[in-house]
Design an enzyme around this catalytic site. Structure first.
Site, PDB file in Angstrom:
ATOM      1  N   ASP A   1      38.483 -38.214 -49.056  1.00 39.43           N
ATOM      2  CA  ASP A   1      38.185 -39.621 -48.808  1.00 39.43           C
ATOM      3  C   ASP A   1      37.147 -40.135 -49.806  1.00 39.43           C
ATOM      4  O   ASP A   1      36.364 -39.351 -50.357  1.00 39.43           O
ATOM      5  CB  ASP A   1      37.677 -39.816 -47.387  1.00 39.43           C
ATOM      6  CG  ASP A   1      38.729 -39.499 -46.349  1.00 39.43           C
ATOM      7  OD1 ASP A   1      39.924 -39.437 -46.712  1.00 39.43           O
ATOM      8  OD2 ASP A   1      38.363 -39.313 -45.176  1.00 39.43           O
TER       9      ASP A   1
ATOM     10  N   ASN B   1      37.334 -40.853 -43.137  1.00 38.22           N
ATOM     11  CA  ASN B   1      36.569 -40.254 -42.046  1.00 38.22           C
ATOM     12  C   ASN B   1      35.944 -38.922 -42.436  1.00 38.22           C
ATOM     13  O   ASN B   1      35.443 -38.201 -41.576  1.00 38.22           O
ATOM     14  CB  ASN B   1      37.448 -40.077 -40.812  1.00 38.22           C
ATOM     15  CG  ASN B   1      38.702 -39.255 -41.095  1.00 38.22           C
ATOM     16  OD1 ASN B   1      38.837 -38.660 -42.157  1.00 38.22           O
ATOM     17  ND2 ASN B   1      39.620 -39.236 -40.148  1.00 38.22           N
TER      18      ASN B   1
ATOM     19  N   ASP C   1      41.347 -48.807 -26.777  1.00 37.97           N
ATOM     20  CA  ASP C   1      40.500 -49.939 -27.144  1.00 37.97           C
ATOM     21  C   ASP C   1      40.010 -50.612 -25.877  1.00 37.97           C
ATOM     22  O   ASP C   1      40.661 -51.515 -25.359  1.00 37.97           O
ATOM     23  CB  ASP C   1      41.323 -50.898 -27.998  1.00 37.97           C
ATOM     24  CG  ASP C   1      40.458 -51.937 -28.687  1.00 37.97           C
ATOM     25  OD1 ASP C   1      39.232 -51.911 -28.497  1.00 37.97           O
ATOM     26  OD2 ASP C   1      41.009 -52.757 -29.423  1.00 37.97           O
TER      27      ASP C   1
END
Length: 794
Positions: free
Chosen positions: A181, A284, A550
Site C-alpha cells: 500500500d 490498510n 455501518d
C-alpha cells in the site's frame, strides 16, 4: 454506508498533517503475439465510441508459453507513457524503463518484452514488479526530465482536467496484485503521492506500490452453489475480524486462510452466503503502526486502490501470487460447505481520494487512475478542475464513461469467473446509475448505458429459481441529488431495504415518537411489495436487515440510546456516524434488551425476502455504542468467541430460528403473498389478524395507535410441512392476549418459540417434534409486552 437521510458515513479529513489520505486512501514481439485472455467469453473492449473490441487484455499478461509479457494500459490523453521495472517492490530504484507505443484507435499503450530480457538483462529472476509514468498536456515530455524534475511542467491541472505528473509512479488499473500500500509501516508519508506546489516534485517511485505480473493460476475454487437467493441466509462480516480474535485458530488468524477455517461452523449456524466487507486492495498496511491509536487506520476498506487485486494484508501467504491462491482456496472451503461467497465492492469512488482541501484544486493524490487519465476515470465538476462527489470520500468514479465502466465489468467478471465469487453487494450503487459524466449527477434506472444496466446484461445474473450466475445486490443510495433510490433500481436487482430496517426499529424503539402503523409492519413482513412489486421484482429482491456493518450492532441497537464514538482505544475514537439510529436501551433492563434483540432477529427470519445479519449478531456482539467503527482495527472490533451464558442462549436461538426458516418454504415465497384461497382449502394464502381474532381491516391497519398484529400463512400452498404458520407480535409495553385463528381441519397450534423473557434458555426455540400444544381456534395466548410468538399447525 448510511441511508435514512441519504448520508454516508462521515470520515475524517482525507489528509492531515501531511499523511496519505486516510482511512485510505518499444521492443520485442508485436502486440498481436500476446495471449488473448477473455473473461466469461468477452474480450476486452476499450473506450471508443464504436466500442471496438481489441485482441488483447489490458494489464500485464504472459503469453501462452510464458516467453513474453505484454503490458497494455489505456490513456486517451497521455502524450507519453513509460514502463518502469523493479527487482524488488519497495525501497529500490527501477532496473529498466521502456517507452510504450500508443494505438491511436483504441488509445491503448502497449509493449511486449521477452522474459529472457527481463531475467538476463535486467536480472529480475523473481516476480516482475512494474509501474507507469505518464506525461500529458499539463506536463509535457522533455527528454531532459529526471525523477524529481520540473521540466515540462505546465500546471497541476489544466482546463481539460488533465493531472499528469511523471514524478508519480502509477499502479496499473488492471494489475492482478499489487505489492504493498502507499502508506505502510515503512512509509507513513502520504505526501509522496500528492500533486500541488508543495509536493509535485517529490518522486514516489521507490516507495510506490507496484503491479505484479501473475501467471495464470490453477487453484480450484470448488463447485459453486446454485441456490436461489430467496433461500439464502446472508452473513455480513469482515474477513479479518472474523478470525483475528479467535483463539481456537492457531495460525493465519485474520486472513483468508483463517476465514476458511470458519466455513464449517458458519454452515452449522445455518449461514448459506457469507458477504465479506471489501477485499479488493485498499490502503490498510499501516493499521498496526500504532497499536493504541486509530490515526491512519482503515479497517472496513471502502477506499479501493485496485479493483482486481485481493488485499495482500488479508493473506497468510503474502508472497507474489499468494493472496490470489489463498483467496480461491478460502472460496473453495465455503463452497465445500454449501456456502456462497459474496463480496462488497466499491466502484463508486477510489482510494486516491479527493482534494486535500476544498480551496485547493491543485493538490490531489496520483497513485493510479488519476495520473493516467483523470477525466476518463473520474466525474469532474463542470470546469473540469475538481471531482464531482456523491460519495463523501473523494469524488465519483466515472461510471458513465465507457472505459471506466468496462473496467468495472472486467473486474466483476474476474472475481466471478477466475476467483469463484458468487455474488456482489455494490457500495453506494446509485453512483453506478449516473447518466452524466461531468458537471452533474442524475440517476436513471431506465438508461441502458448506465453501469447498473451494463452489469446486469453482462454478468449472467442468477435466475430467480436458482442456477448458475451471480447474485447482484445494491446499496440503493449515495449522497445528494436524486441518489436515494430504495425500491427504484432496475428490474432484477436486489437491494438493501433500508425502509425495512427503519420501520421495525421505529416500532420497537420509538413508540410515541415515530408513527408506525400495523399496515407498515405488514408490508415489510410480507416482502415490501410497495417497493419491488411494481416492476416485476419479487420478495427476495428485498434484502432485509436490522443492522449492518455501518451502524450499531444488534445488541447495541437495543442497549444504547445514542452513539458513543469518542471513547478511547480500543473502542474508539471514531468520527461521524449516524445520529438518528432509532435505538433505545429498553430502560436499561438487560433481559429486555436481549428480548428486543430476539424480536429483531425473529423479524428477519419470519419475513418474506432475503435476511441478512452481521457477524457476531448471532451472539450479541457489542461495539460499545460506537456506530462508525470504520477505523477500529482493534480487539474490540474483532469477533470474540468467548461467550457468556446469555450469549450462548442467543446463539442457539439464532441457529434454531434459521433452521426453522430453512425448513418452512412458506416463509420464503417466490412471489408476493395473496390474500385469497388459491387451493380451495378454506384458508387464505395469508391473512392478517387483530389480537381479538378478527381480520385486521384497513381501519385497524392504518391506525398507528394499534401496536399488535398477527398473521397466518397457509402452508399447504407452499408444500410446507406445517399446515399453517401463525406469528403474533405485540409491540405494546403491556401483555396482550391473542385469540388464535383456525389452524386447519383437525389441527392444533404448537409453539415454536416465544421471545419473552420467561422462555430464555437453550430451548427458547423448540426443536422439531418438541413444540408445545397451545390449543386450537379461539384459545387465547397472552404475549408479554414487546414479545413475539411463532406457532405451527399440526
Amino acid at each position: 454506508m448510511k441511508s435514512a437521510t441519504g448520508n454516508r458515513r462521515s470520515w475524517r479529513a482525507l489528509l492531515t498533517a501531511g499523511l496519505f489520505a486516510t482511512p485510505f486512501l518499444s521492443c520485442g514481439p508485436t502486440p498481436e503475439e500476446a495471449e488473448v485472455r477473455t473473461l466469461d467469453g468477452v474480450q476486452e473492449t476499450v473506450g471508443t465510441t464504436q466500442q471496438e473490441a481489441i485482441s488483447w487484455t489490458l494489464g500485464a499478461q504472459y503469453n501462452a508459453t510464458k516467453s513474453h509479457i505484454t503490458f497494455n494500459v489505456y490513456s486517451s490523453r497521455a502524450t507519453r507513457i513509460e514502463l518502469y521495472l523493479y527487482q524488488t517492490p519497495y525501497g529500490a530504484e527501477e532496473v529498466a524503463k521502456y517507452a510504450l507505443t500508443k494505438n491511436e484507435t483504441t488509445k491503448v499503450w502497449t509493449l511486449t518484452l521477452p522474459v529472457s530480457t527481463i531475467q538476463n538483462t535486467h536480472k529480475i529472476t523473481g516476480p516482475v514488479y512494474y509501474g507507469y509514468r505518464a506525461w500529458g498536456p499539463n506536463w509535457t515530455y522533455n527528454s531532459g526530465w529526471t525523477k524529481g524534475s520540473s521540466l515540462g511542467f505546465v500546471a497541476d491541472v489544466d482546463a481539460n482536467g488533465n493531472r499528469f505528473n511523471p514524478n508519480k509512479l502509477l499502479v496499473d488499473p488492471y494489475a492482478l496484485e499489487i505489492s504493498h500500500d502507499p502508506t505502510n509501516a515503512n512509509n507513513t508519508d502520504g505526501t509522496l503521492f500528492a500533486s500541488g506546489p508543495s509536493h509535485r516534485l517529490k518522486d514516489s517511485g521507490a516507495k510506490a506500490p507496484k503491479g505484479i505480473v501473475l501467471a495464470p493460476d490453477t487453484t480450484s475454487y470448488g463447485t459453486k452453489p446454485t441456490r436461489a437467493l430467496k433461500d439464502d441466509i446472508i452473513y455480513e462480516v469482515h474477513v479479518r475480524g472474523l478470525t483475528q480474535g479467535d483463539s481456537s485458530i492457531t495460525s493465519c488468524r485474520g486472513t483468508y486462510a483463517g476465514a476458511a477455517k470458519k466455513a464449517a461452523s458458519l454452515a452449522a449456524l445455518g449461514v448459506t452466503a457469507v458477504e465479506f466487507l471489501p477485499v479488493q486492495e485498499t490502503d490498510n498496511d499501516d493499521n498496526d503502526v500504532n497499536a493504541t491509536s486509530t490515526e491512519g487506520d482503515n479497517y472496513w476498506g471502502y477506499m479501493t486502490l485496485n479493483f482486481f487485486a485481493p488485499d495482500r494484508r488479508y493473506a497468510c501467504d503474502k508472497s507474489a501470487g499468494g493472496p490470489t491462491k489463498e483467496f480461491k482456496a478460502m472460496v473453495k472451503a465455503f463452497h465445500d460447505n454449501g456456502i456462497k461467497v459474496f463480496i462488497d465492492v466499491v466502484y463508486n469512488h477510489t482510494g486516491e481520494g479527493g482534494a486535500w482541501s476544498s480551496t485547493d484544486k491543485n493538490t490531489y493524490n496520483l497513485i493510479s487512475f488519476r495520473g493516467l487519465d483523470n477525466p476518463t476515470y473520474y466525474s469532474l465538476t463542470s470546469d473540469m478542475q475538481n471531482s464531482w462527489d456523491n460519495t463523501g470520500v473523494g469524488g465519483n468514479f466515472n461510471t458513465r464513461n465507457e472505459t471506466a465502466r468496462n473496467l468495472i465489468l472486467h473486474s466483476l467478471k474476474y472475481w466471478k469467473d477466475e476467483l469463484g465469487v458468487d455474488g456482489f453487494r455494490f457500495d453506494l450503487a446509485s453512483v453506478l446509475g449516473n447518466t452524466c459524466e461531468h458537471g452533474c449527477f442524475n440517476y436513471d434506472k431506465t438508461n441502458a448505458e448506465t453501469a447498473l444496466n451494463k452489469i446486469w446484461s453482462n454478468l449472467s445474473p442468477r435466475p430467480a429459481g436458482g442456477g448458475t450466475g451471480a447474485d447482484l445486490i445494491a446499496e440503493p443510495w449515495a449522497i445528494g441529488g436524486n441518489s436515494y433510490q430504495v425500491g427504484n433500481f432496475p428490474s432484477g436487482w436486489s437491494e438493501w431495504n433500508g425502509k425495512y430496517r427503519d420501520t421495525f426499529r421505529k416500532d420497537q424503539n420509538q413508540m410515541g415518537v415515530e408513527a408506525v402503523t400495523p399496515g407498515d409492519l405488514a408490508t415489510r413482513f410480507a416482502g415490501s411489495s410497495d417497493l419491488y412489486g411494481d416492476d416485476g421484482r419479487k420478495p427476495y429482491n428485498s434484502i432485509n436487515f436490522m443492522v449492518a456493518h455501518d451502524g450499531m450492532t444488534l445488541k447495541d441497537l437495543y442497549s444504547c440510546n445514542s452513539k458513543n464514538n469518542g471513547q478511547p482505544w480500543p473502542y474508539g475514537p471514531s468520527d461521524g456516524g449516524e445520529d438518528n439510529n432509532h435505538s433505545w436501551d429498553q430502560g436499561g433492563v438487560a433481559a429486555d434488551q436481549r428480548k428486543a434483540a430476539r424480536n429483531g432477529l425473529a423479524f428477519l427470519m419470519l419475513s418474506a425476502g432475503t435476511p441478512m445479519f452481521t457477524g457476531g449478531d448471532e451472539f450479541l456482539r457489542t461495539q460499545y455504542c460506537n456506530n462508525n467503527v470504520y477505523n477500529l482495527d482493534s480487539s474490540a472490533n474483532w469477533l470474540n468467541y468467548s461467550l457468556s451464558t446469555e450469549q450462548a442462549y442467543f446463539k442457539t436461538f439464532t441457529q434454531r430460528l434459521i433452521a426453522f426458516r430453512k425448513a418452512h418454504p412458506a416463509l420464503r415465497p417466490a412471489n408476493f403473498f395473496s390474500g385469497v384461497d388459491n387451493n380451495n382449502n378454506v384458508m387464505e394464502q395469508m391473512r392478517w389478524f387483530q389480537p381479538s381474532g378478527a381480520v385486521a381491516d384497513s381501519a385497524y391497519m392504518g391506525n398507528s395507535g394499534n401496536h399488535a398484529l398477527a398473521f397466518r400463512i397457509d402452508g399447504t400452498e407452499f408444500g410446507d410441512p406445517a399446515a399453517a404458520i401463525y406469528v403474533a407480535y405485540n409491540g405494546w409495553q403491556d401483555p396482550v392476549a391473542f385469540s388464535l385463528p383456525w389452524p386447519f381441519a383437525g389441527k392444533r397450534w404448537y409453539r415454536v418459540t416465544d421471545t419473552c423473557n420467561w422462555a430464555e434458555g437453550t430451548n427458547q426455540v423448540a426443536s422439531p417434534g418438541t413444540e408445545a400444544d397451545v390449543g386450537g381456534e379461539g384459545n387465547n395466548y397472552t404475549v408479554c409486552g414487546r414479545g413475539l410468538i411463532v406457532l405451527i399447525a399440526k
